[in-house]
Design a protein around this motif. Structure first.
Motif, PDB file in Angstrom:
ATOM      1  N   LEU A  91     -10.965  -4.117   9.794  1.00 26.78           N
ATOM      2  CA  LEU A  91     -10.094  -3.651   8.709  1.00 26.78           C
ATOM      3  C   LEU A  91     -10.844  -3.734   7.390  1.00 26.78           C
ATOM      4  CD1 LEU A  91      -7.309  -2.687   7.787  1.00 26.78           C
ATOM      5  CD2 LEU A  91      -6.627  -5.094   7.560  1.00 26.78           C
ATOM      6  N   PHE A  92     -10.990  -2.583   6.728  1.00 30.33           N
ATOM      7  CA  PHE A  92     -11.622  -2.479   5.413  1.00 30.33           C
ATOM      8  C   PHE A  92     -10.536  -2.320   4.349  1.00 30.33           C
ATOM      9  CE2 PHE A  92     -14.925  -1.444   8.284  1.00 30.33           C
ATOM     10  CZ  PHE A  92     -16.143  -1.633   7.657  1.00 30.33           C
ATOM     11  N   ILE A  93     -10.704  -2.971   3.216  1.00 32.03           N
ATOM     12  CA  ILE A  93      -9.822  -2.790   2.064  1.00 32.03           C
ATOM     13  C   ILE A  93     -10.554  -1.916   1.056  1.00 32.03           C
ATOM     14  CG2 ILE A  93      -8.527  -3.914   0.232  1.00 32.03           C
ATOM     15  CD1 ILE A  93      -7.475  -4.473   3.032  1.00 32.03           C
ATOM     16  N   THR A  94      -9.928  -0.824   0.679  1.00 30.10           N
ATOM     17  CA  THR A  94     -10.536   0.111  -0.279  1.00 30.10           C
ATOM     18  C   THR A  94      -9.605   0.281  -1.477  1.00 30.10           C
ATOM     19  OG1 THR A  94      -9.551   2.090   0.724  1.00 30.10           O
ATOM     20  CG2 THR A  94     -11.643   1.304   1.653  1.00 30.10           C
ATOM     21  N   ALA A  95     -10.033   1.155  -2.390  1.00 27.35           N
ATOM     22  CA  ALA A  95      -9.232   1.448  -3.586  1.00 27.35           C
ATOM     23  C   ALA A  95      -9.384   2.928  -3.902  1.00 27.35           C
ATOM     24  CB  ALA A  95      -9.692   0.591  -4.769  1.00 27.35           C
ATOM     25  N   LEU A 127     -14.484   3.008  -3.393  1.00 23.78           N
ATOM     26  CA  LEU A 127     -13.726   4.005  -4.152  1.00 23.78           C
ATOM     27  C   LEU A 127     -13.879   5.409  -3.579  1.00 23.78           C
ATOM     28  CD1 LEU A 127     -14.474   2.801  -7.815  1.00 23.78           C
ATOM     29  CD2 LEU A 127     -12.590   2.144  -6.308  1.00 23.78           C
ATOM     30  N   THR A 128     -15.059   5.725  -3.052  1.00 27.06           N
ATOM     31  CA  THR A 128     -15.326   7.091  -2.561  1.00 27.06           C
ATOM     32  C   THR A 128     -15.122   7.222  -1.063  1.00 27.06           C
ATOM     33  OG1 THR A 128     -17.675   6.577  -2.255  1.00 27.06           O
ATOM     34  CG2 THR A 128     -17.019   7.452  -4.396  1.00 27.06           C
ATOM     35  N   LEU A 129     -14.703   6.151  -0.410  1.00 29.30           N
ATOM     36  CA  LEU A 129     -14.639   6.170   1.054  1.00 29.30           C
ATOM     37  C   LEU A 129     -13.671   7.225   1.562  1.00 29.30           C
ATOM     38  CD1 LEU A 129     -15.644   4.839   3.646  1.00 29.30           C
ATOM     39  CD2 LEU A 129     -13.793   3.187   3.453  1.00 29.30           C
ATOM     40  N   ALA A 130     -12.522   7.342   0.947  1.00 28.15           N
ATOM     41  CA  ALA A 130     -11.505   8.283   1.428  1.00 28.15           C
ATOM     42  C   ALA A 130     -11.997   9.717   1.338  1.00 28.15           C
ATOM     43  CB  ALA A 130     -10.216   8.109   0.626  1.00 28.15           C
ATOM     44  N   GLU A 132      -5.890   1.105   1.944  1.00 25.98           N
ATOM     45  CA  GLU A 132      -6.164   1.328   0.530  1.00 25.98           C
ATOM     46  C   GLU A 132      -5.221   0.516  -0.356  1.00 25.98           C
ATOM     47  OE1 GLU A 132      -5.448   5.149  -2.013  1.00 25.98           O
ATOM     48  OE2 GLU A 132      -7.390   5.377  -1.007  1.00 25.98           O
ATOM     49  N   MET A 133      -5.829  -0.269  -1.259  1.00 26.58           N
ATOM     50  CA  MET A 133      -5.026  -0.974  -2.255  1.00 26.58           C
ATOM     51  C   MET A 133      -4.412   0.042  -3.220  1.00 26.58           C
ATOM     52  SD  MET A 133      -7.029  -4.395  -3.538  1.00 26.58           S
ATOM     53  CE  MET A 133      -8.488  -3.507  -4.019  1.00 26.58           C
ATOM     54  N   PRO A 134      -3.190  -0.137  -3.619  1.00 25.15           N
ATOM     55  CA  PRO A 134      -2.627   0.799  -4.614  1.00 25.15           C
ATOM     56  C   PRO A 134      -3.268   0.590  -5.980  1.00 25.15           C
ATOM     57  CG  PRO A 134      -1.086  -0.975  -4.165  1.00 25.15           C
ATOM     58  CD  PRO A 134      -2.215  -1.139  -3.185  1.00 25.15           C
ATOM     59  N   PRO A 184       0.831  -1.213   0.000  1.00 25.83           N
ATOM     60  CA  PRO A 184       0.000   0.000   0.000  1.00 25.83           C
ATOM     61  C   PRO A 184       0.862   1.260   0.000  1.00 25.83           C
ATOM     62  CG  PRO A 184      -0.085  -1.075   2.141  1.00 25.83           C
ATOM     63  CD  PRO A 184       0.608  -2.022   1.213  1.00 25.83           C
ATOM     64  N   THR A 185       0.463   2.203  -0.824  1.00 18.58           N
ATOM     65  CA  THR A 185       1.213   3.463  -0.916  1.00 18.58           C
ATOM     66  C   THR A 185       0.672   4.519   0.028  1.00 18.58           C
ATOM     67  OG1 THR A 185      -0.240   4.131  -2.742  1.00 18.58           O
ATOM     68  CG2 THR A 185       1.826   3.023  -3.311  1.00 18.58           C
ATOM     69  N   ARG A 186      -0.519   4.306   0.547  1.00 21.51           N
ATOM     70  CA  ARG A 186      -1.111   5.253   1.492  1.00 21.51           C
ATOM     71  C   ARG A 186      -1.211   4.599   2.861  1.00 21.51           C
ATOM     72  NH1 ARG A 186      -6.905   8.549   0.968  1.00 21.51           N
ATOM     73  NH2 ARG A 186      -6.851   9.427   3.089  1.00 21.51           N
ATOM     74  N   GLU A 187      -0.927   5.399   3.876  1.00 18.21           N
ATOM     75  CA  GLU A 187      -1.003   4.872   5.229  1.00 18.21           C
ATOM     76  C   GLU A 187      -2.448   4.536   5.600  1.00 18.21           C
ATOM     77  OE1 GLU A 187       0.686   7.766   7.796  1.00 18.21           O
ATOM     78  OE2 GLU A 187       2.742   7.033   7.525  1.00 18.21           O
TER      79      GLU A 187
END
Length: 1210
Positions: A269-273, A319-322, A196-198, A169-172
């Protein structure tokens, strides 16, 4: 200048200060500033806590001269400190308390609840530390090919994934949801974290055919496996679960084992993109992202592919979670009022269970709605937490989301809002303008949220009640808000419905998830078939259970449970009328196709000939009409979905069996002209008694040559208000000088005014008796009715029913109250006898009429009371322990109080709410008020509640008050002994246990609904002795008997006792009056044949000093003391019971005897049968008979084994 510390005084604490007093306080501050030395020169002159006022010279301004002496009115103990007037902030708080809250009590309750909901610092510290450590962990992850894993992927995939490349992951990771907005709610704190998945992990074509969901699940599995390998998380508990019961949204649930948080905290733990992973237009509602080929379906290439708006919203959520979380965090950060307001809304929503499951109205929607109202300038940033919650409720109740609302700025809305809203039931677009936050919320759930919000606003506006417990404290599960429940849990049946009847567009839209397809299929069918009979159909869901990460993901959505809220005005109509065949042939054909063979062409009285479906007759019993909706639902399921009744569980009226007529009693043996069925019940028989009473009242009014005119006639028995749980049959008859009957209906008559009534109580009662004899003779002569005079009044026999006529006169009440003081002054003082007479002759008729009217308004009131009374009776609580009138008034309180948006339409639902009332009410702090006809004013209610709180000790444990007994409010219907504090606690525990059984059976997908015997049969534990009565001397109840908790069924008898002679109840009253200090007595007043006894604590039986006044049931013992012996008491009990007594035993002995009685004889000698070879069938029977004959003497040992205490009696 003198510097003074601000100290909140009385003016800052009491919210009822007026603005004039505040102005006077400001003038004090001005004077203090002008003359600071005045505060220092005051000196005490007395020890009473007050200062002497200094002489003030006369001034021109009289207002200053009157104000200045009050500056130093109070003397501070210790260091002299002065009270500073309230600041502007405090003045605003006082003003808000007056304008917004009902009272200072409501404000304090809200404030105290918010303080309790605040997260402790240790949890906040642990969350921050855990997130920092998790950030370090994610930075240590390495890219690589995921070839194999020891864990199961938490997604049911059609094919196993191959060649998934994990990218670091590229984002913390960051907090989302309640943890980010500062609104975490216990008792189990759930912290949501997003990883977040990269973008590199996703391909541009991954939006198709669940590829994104597969990669998301694989990414979660890889991270979970690396966490289990890490020493930092090795001891933690790892499980997978589905977020919001969505099988495409697996999340990791991690429970830390740190002592700091024990097991009260959980991390999800949620996995997002990132939103830029796909093109913006890929997930608009009208696009298709699941092709038919994924499920091996064929599709005509010329036809457009169906839209997959719900699946698209599912991907957009990640996708819009962040971006959405960033906006929410910005809106809530540092605003304690918004956070507290959201906490209030969360508590309100959780108590109503509206946010559970796939179709739930989540709390993230409420958080976004607060931001929306703030953006629309409806909610101000300085609003208090209470204003935030109230504004949200008010806007929810009065706005319509079906047309769509949006958080996105107008410039970023690429499509019209109406076009987006057309694809969903409810539309609330997020900050990006792409995701509908309410995509999975059905219209029925949204409407239910609106109704609950409107109810909350109405409760807040009602100044006559404290709405805080009703809104925030009272648990209102959804199953208690619906009238009927439909459960389909057969997996093969569900698969058949989905395969044959679910439309392809729904299959693709929900990615073949069965639950939403079932919900859509069933609600569309039932709404069309039931039409005006129902108000709404609500899905009842339970959150899915987590499973270990090593196990396969469970398949969910193979069962469904729907709650039906009925429309009482139309639910029980016996006819479905269709269109006329000659006027609308297409409509008539559609009607026939929809209803099938049930539809027939009928001609009506108005001459019209139409298609119609008949479900019963107008003369059917109410209990039968309440099953019409069940008939319709089962027919629709079988006709349209080929679902048989055995595969469906429709929960309605299962418990009403308990007040039906016992099958042991044969109606055809009665000599009566009334149309009676064998399957009748107490509710259906009540109108017969009321009609007979009405005819008797007309005959009484029509009597000629009476000395005084009959002014009013009132029926006071429970049957006149549809509250008699035992069937009242026309079986009364005259036997010699007595009338034999099981039920006596009481009637109160009042005569016209006359000044010739005597002033002496005995003479007045003798004259009343003479008047009753005159009435009886007139009835016999003019109406040919048989009558008998009794000690209580005039017994009249009419059409097989027995009526007891009593004469009420106000002078008798005055003579009962009359007392002569030592000085010879006559006074009128209330006493127990006068209160009992006033209740019976004057107040009870009014209350009976009000309850009768309540039943006419709410047809479920009467049968709800029947269920409640039967339940209390089967728990061995008779009228001496729990007054029957108290049960009626508590149920009336349920129907009067607005605890739900809709009135109760089904008795079974009313009974569940009655159990909730018993289980969760604060009887020590709540006065149950029944304001019939709104007779009480707000001030009267406030004065009564104030009196109740200030003088609680003078009120009984259960305080009930009606608008007809204001003078004795709270003390008339119950007493200190009936029910006592112990009995009230016992009933509360019983109600909670019954609710647990009901909820478990209702919400379980594997269990059927509770059987009546599980609820309406008392436990046989907790009792010390059981006195078994002779069954042939105690008549059985006419209502359905579910058995005794102590002994097996015996041959019933339905002997008719003399009118009004309940010998068992009289003996129990004698036992309680004589021995209540040593034992408590319990029995079933509805035909119970056992008397259960519970001894008082051992201290009551310890030796005590000899006293002449305390020798009751005592026996001399050593050292000149006396002692109460249980053996002596048992002998006394036998003496009082006389002919009723059969034997005495302990519950354990009865259990053992019952087990031996139920055990087959071939198992008595199990060891011998094992040693011997197995004989043939015929010799075996002969051998059993032979053994039985040989072992005749030991057979006597099967009798009850007496305990040592009982052996001493012989």
């Amino acid at each position: 200048m003198l510097k003074t510390k601000r100290k909140l005084g009385k003016s800052a604490r009491i919210p009822n200060k007026t603005s004039k007093k505040a102005a006077r306080a400001e003038s004090q501050e001005d004077l203090t500033a002008e003359d600071p030395t005045h505060l220092e020169q005051s000196s005490p002159s007395s020890d009473d806590g007050f200062d002497e006022p200094e002489p003030i010279p006369a001034k021109k301004n009289p207002s200053q001269s009157t104000t200045k002496p009050k500056i130093n009115k109070f003397k501070q103990r210790g260091d002299a400190k002065n009270v500073k007037p309230p600041t502007l902030e405090e003045m605003k708080e006082l003003r808000d308390t007056q304008n917004l809250f009902h009272s200072n009590l409501f404000k304090l309750q809200v404030k105290e609840m918010l303080e309790e909901l605040q997260l402790k610092p240790k949890y906040t510290e642990f969350i921050d530390n855990w997130l920092e450590s998790f950030k370090v962990f994610t930075q240590q992850l390495k890219d690589g090919l995921m070839e194999r894993t020891h864990l199961e992927v938490p997604l049911n995939m059609t094919q196993k994934p191959t060649g998934f490349v994990f990218s670091k992951p590229t984002r913390e990771p960051y907090l989302i949801g309640a943890a980010a907005t500062g609104t975490l709610l216990g008792p189990k704190i759930v912290v949501d974290v997003a990883l977040e998945m990269p973008k590199e992990s996703l391909h541009k074509e991954d939006y198709l055919n669940l590829r994104y969901d597969q990669k998301r699940a694989l990414y979660l599995t890889y991270v979970t496996e690396r966490m289990k390998e890490s020493p930092s998380y090795a001891k933690d508990q790892f499980t997978f679960n589905y977020y919001a019961n969505n099988p495409l949204k697996p999340v990791l649930e991690l429970t830390p084992v740190a002592k700091q948080v024990t097991k009260h905290l959980q991390v999800r733990l949620f996995i997002t993109a990132p939103l830029s992973s796909f093109k913006p237009g890929r997930f608009v509602p009208w696009n298709n992202n699941i092709r038919p080929s994924l499920f091996n379906d064929e599709w005509d290439e010329e036809e457009p592919l169906p839209s997959t708006q719900h699946y698209n919203a599912n991907v957009l959520f990640d996708l819009t979670l962040a971006e959405n979380q960033a906006h929410l965090e910005k809106a809530f950060k540092g605003r304690r009022n918004f956070q507290d307001g959201l906490l209030l809304l969360k508590v309100w929503l959780r108590q109503r269970e509206l946010g559970i499951g796939y179709s739930g109205f989540g709390t993230h929607i409420l958080a976004a709605y607060i931001v929306y109202l703030n953006a629309q300038r409806i909610l101000h940033q300085s609003s208090s937490s209470y204003q935030v919650a109230r504004t949200v409720w008010n806007q929810l109740a009065n706005t319509d989301w079906t047309k769509g609302i949006s958080l996105a700025p107008a410039s970023s809305q690429t499509e019209e809002l109406g076009k987006l809203a057309a694809h969903y039931d409810v539309c609330f677009m997020d900050f990006t303008g792409q995701l509908n936050l309410c995509a999975n919320v059905p219209l029925s759930v949204y409407q239910r949220v609106r109704e609950e919000a409107k109810l909350a606003v109405d409760l807040l506006n009602d100044m006559k009640l404290n709405s805080f417990p009703l809104i925030f404290m009272q648990k209102c599960p959804l199953y208690s808000r619906v009238d009927n429940i439909l459960k389909i849990t057969n997996y093969s049946c569900v698969d058949q419905m989905l395969l044959l009847h679910s439309q392809p567009q729904f299959k693709y839209d929900y990615a073949k998830y069965g639950y939403p397809q079932l919900l859509q299929l069933l609600t569309d069918l039932l709404r069309k078939g039931l039409a005006e009979r129902i108000q709404s159909i609500i899905p009842l869901e339970r959150a899915t259970e987590a499973w270990p990460v090593e196990n396969k993901a469970p398949v969910i959505g193979k069962h469904i449970q729907l709650g039906l809220i009925l429309q009482p005005e139309h639910a029980y109509e016996v006819l479905n009328k269709g269109p006329a065949a000659n006027e609308d042939p297409e409509g008539a054909a559609e009607f026939r196709r929809f209803w099938g063979e049930k539809s027939n062409l009928r001609r009506f009285q108005d001459g019209s000939i139409t298609e119609a479906v008949v479900w019963g007759t107008a003369q059917d019993a109410p209990a039968k009409k309440r099953l019409i909706v069940r008939q319709i639902v089962l027919h629709l399921l079988e006709h349209h979905l080929q679902v048989e009744g055995k595969d469906v569980q429709y929960i309605a009226a299962e418990l009403e069996e308990v007040y039906r007529l016992s099958p042991w009693f044969k109606v055809n043996k009665l000599k009566t002209k009334l149309p009676l069925d064998q399957d009748t019940d107490a509710e259906a028989l009540s109108p017969h008694v009321i009609r007979c009473y009405d005819e008797l009242a007309r005959q009484l009014h029509g009597l000629n040559d009476l000395p005084l005119e009959i002014v009013s006639i009132s029926g006071t028995s429970a049957v006149f208000r549809y509250c008699e749980p035992q069937p009242v049959l026309p079986q009364a008859r005259v036997a010699g000088s007595h009338i034999l009957t099981s039920h006596v209906q009481r009637v109160i008559i009042q005569l016209g005014q006359s000044g010739k009534w005597p002033n002496e109580l005995t003479a007045l009662r003798a004259l009343k008796t003479a008047f009753l004899i005159e009435i009886g003779e007139k009835l016999e002569a003019q109406c040919r009715l048989q009558w008998v005079l009794s000690a209580e009044g005039l017994l009249v026999l009419k059409q097989g029913f027995c009526f007891l006529i009593e004469l009420a006169h106000s002078k008798e009440l005055a003579l009962l109250k009359q007392e002569v003081t030592e000085r010879g002054v006559t006074t009128y003082v209330d006493n127990p006898a006068s209160r009992a007479l006033e209740r019976h002759h004057y107040i009870l008729p009014k209350v009976s009429g009000a309850l009768h009217s309540l039943h006419q308004t709410h047809s479920a009131f009467g049968p709800t009371v029947l269920l409640a009374k039967r339940w209390l009776a089967t728990q061995l609580l008779d009228d001496g322990l729990w007054p029957e009138t108290a049960t009626e008034l508590l149920v009336a309180h349920l129907f009067q109080q607005r605890q739900a948006p809709q009135a109760i339409a089904a008795p079974q639902t009313g009974f569940i709410r009655f159990l909730q009332l018993l289980a969760h009410s604060d009887f020590n702090g709540e006065l149950f008020l029944l304001n019939f006809n709104n007779s009480w004013q707000e001030q009267q209610i406030a004065d009564l509640e104030h009196s109740y709180r200030s003088d609680r000790q003078s009120y009984p444990a259960l305080a009930l008050a009606t608008s007809y007994d204001m003078q004795h409010a709270g003390r008339l219907w119950t007493s200190e002994q009936s029910p006592s504090q112990r009995v009230l606690g016992h009933v509360t525990r019983l109600a909670r246990h019954a609710l647990e059984i009901i909820e478990t059976s209702l919400m379980s997908k594997d269990l059927r609904f509770v059987r009546p015997a599980q609820l309406f049969r008392a436990s046989n534990e907790g009792y010390d002795l059981v006195i078994q009565l002779k069954p042939d001397l105690v008549p059985n109840s006419l209502s359905f008997d579910l058995g005794s908790p102590f002994v097996s069924f015996s041959q019933p008898n339905f002997l008719l006792p003399p009118a009004g002679a309940d010998r068992l109840a009289r003996i129990v009253r004698q036992l309680r009056s004589a021995y209540s200090d040593f034992a408590a007595f319990f029995y079933n007043p509805h035909g119970g044949k056992e008397l259960a006894i519970v001894w008082r604590p051992p201290t009551e039986f310890a030796p005590k000093p000899f006293k002449v006044t305390e020798l009751h049931a005592c026996t001399p013992c050593e050292n000149g003391k006396v002692q109460v012996l249980k053996e002596t008491l048992i002998e006394d009990f036998k003496l009082l019971l006389k002919d009723f007594y059969l034997r005495i035993a302990t519950p354990e002995e009865l259990k053992r005897e019952q087990r031996e009685h139920q055990q087959p004889k071939r198992y008595f000698n199990a060891k011998q049968s094992q040693e011997e070879p197995k004989p043939q069938a015929k010799p075996k029977k002969q051998k059993v008979r032979k053994d039985t004959e040989q072992e005749a003497p030991p057979k006597k040992k099967k009798r009850l084994i007496k305990s040592s205490a009982l052996k001493a009696l012989n």
